[in-house]
Design a protein around this motif. Sequence first.
Motif, short mmCIF file in Angstrom:
data_model
loop_
_atom_site.label_atom_id
_atom_site.label_comp_id
_atom_site.label_asym_id
_atom_site.label_seq_id
_atom_site.Cartn_x
_atom_site.Cartn_y
_atom_site.Cartn_z
N LEU A 191 27.52 -38.89 -71.46
CA LEU A 191 28.36 -37.99 -70.80
C LEU A 191 27.66 -36.67 -70.61
O LEU A 191 27.78 -35.75 -69.47
N LEU A 192 26.68 -35.87 -71.39
CA LEU A 192 25.95 -34.46 -71.10
C LEU A 192 25.32 -34.90 -69.83
O LEU A 192 25.13 -34.14 -68.98
N VAL A 193 24.48 -36.04 -69.83
CA VAL A 193 23.53 -36.37 -68.66
C VAL A 193 24.48 -36.47 -67.19
O VAL A 193 24.06 -35.82 -66.39
N ASP A 194 25.71 -37.09 -67.33
CA ASP A 194 26.39 -37.09 -66.22
C ASP A 194 26.94 -35.73 -65.95
O ASP A 194 26.94 -35.40 -64.77
N ASP A 195 27.11 -34.91 -66.84
CA ASP A 195 27.58 -33.32 -66.42
C ASP A 195 26.55 -32.65 -66.07
O ASP A 195 26.60 -32.08 -64.93
N LEU A 196 25.22 -32.90 -66.26
CA LEU A 196 24.00 -32.25 -65.87
C LEU A 196 23.82 -32.63 -64.44
O LEU A 196 23.35 -31.91 -63.37
N ARG A 197 23.92 -34.03 -64.26
CA ARG A 197 23.67 -34.63 -63.04
C ARG A 197 24.70 -33.65 -61.84
O ARG A 197 24.32 -33.48 -60.88
N SER A 198 26.09 -33.70 -62.38
CA SER A 198 26.89 -33.04 -61.42
C SER A 198 26.56 -31.49 -61.16
O SER A 198 26.76 -31.07 -60.06
N ALA A 199 26.00 -31.00 -62.33
CA ALA A 199 25.62 -29.71 -62.10
C ALA A 199 24.50 -29.57 -61.08
O ALA A 199 24.63 -28.45 -60.32
N ARG A 200 23.73 -30.33 -61.22
CA ARG A 200 22.41 -30.46 -60.22
C ARG A 200 23.09 -30.65 -59.01
O ARG A 200 22.59 -29.71 -57.77
N SER A 201 24.11 -31.28 -58.55
CA SER A 201 24.61 -31.46 -57.28
C SER A 201 25.24 -30.05 -56.79
O SER A 201 25.20 -29.71 -55.66
N LEU A 202 26.16 -29.27 -57.75
CA LEU A 202 26.83 -28.17 -57.43
C LEU A 202 25.93 -27.10 -57.21
O LEU A 202 26.03 -26.48 -56.20
N ALA A 203 24.79 -27.24 -57.86
CA ALA A 203 23.79 -25.87 -57.60
C ALA A 203 23.01 -26.16 -56.39
O ALA A 203 22.76 -25.36 -55.33
N ALA A 204 22.79 -27.47 -55.99
CA ALA A 204 22.23 -27.75 -54.73
C ALA A 204 23.15 -27.41 -53.43
O ALA A 204 22.76 -26.80 -52.46
N ALA A 205 24.39 -27.67 -53.45
CA ALA A 205 25.47 -27.59 -52.66
C ALA A 205 25.63 -25.81 -52.38
O ALA A 205 25.70 -25.41 -51.43
N GLY A 206 25.43 -25.29 -53.69
CA GLY A 206 25.70 -23.77 -53.52
C GLY A 206 24.39 -22.89 -52.91
O GLY A 206 24.58 -21.83 -52.45
N HIS A 207 23.38 -23.72 -52.48
CA HIS A 207 22.11 -23.20 -52.23
C HIS A 207 21.90 -23.85 -50.77
O HIS A 207 20.59 -23.99 -50.17
N SER A 208 23.05 -24.07 -50.23
CA SER A 208 23.15 -24.77 -48.66
C SER A 208 22.22 -25.76 -48.77
O SER A 208 21.49 -26.16 -47.76
#
Length: 216
Positions: A191-208
């Motif tokens: 579950l922690l890994v899943d959350d970090l994967r989601s975070a990576r996607s969100l950070a990528a989206a936030g950086h265009s």
Amino acid sequence: MKFAGADEWVPARGGLPKLRAALPDCRGCDLWENAIQVVPGEGPRQASMMLVGEQPGDVEDKEGRVFVGPAGRLLDKALGAAGIDRDSVYLTNTVKHFRFEERGKRRIHKTPAVSQIVACTPWLSRELEIVKPDLVVVLGSVAARALLGTGFKVTERRGQPVELPDGTAAMATVHPSAVVRSEEYRRDFGLLVDDLRSARSLAAAGHSGKSKVKPA
């Protein structure tokens, strides 16, 4: 107990080196009296993702580095599984000194008091101003209290996109130490890994779409 807070010790100008140099002088609360040393954040100035934990542990206090104890080793493993290079993110804690109680020869983690969290928050605020991350990953309830308010429940809203009061994108998940202690380690690590994967996607989206979070 009410403390003076760290404001007078936090440099209003300058970058991360100046901030780290000022940290050992802080007397904003009483935690410096018993800790071995202050533990600063670490990572690149232009990191797109900032991970914020609770406080240093016993190993961190002895070594002077953030997330190098059991919880840090688990976090490294989870970051790798999520495809994130630790060296590309900025890691820090809400409280910069280790709070503990002694049991024989052991120093046992003790959750920081609300007054200590409030006193130390100016350091974290300045880190956020300097790094300007696209996403803040809030690790556990102490960091959530400092960044998202007392009403925020990590267990209810983990993995969901939220915003800090200043509009910075954020996402909360459990602290790695909770997974270390878990009786259902495999499930909770996943579950922690899943959350970090989601975070990576969100950070990528936030950086265009051009993330500074490099693959592991």
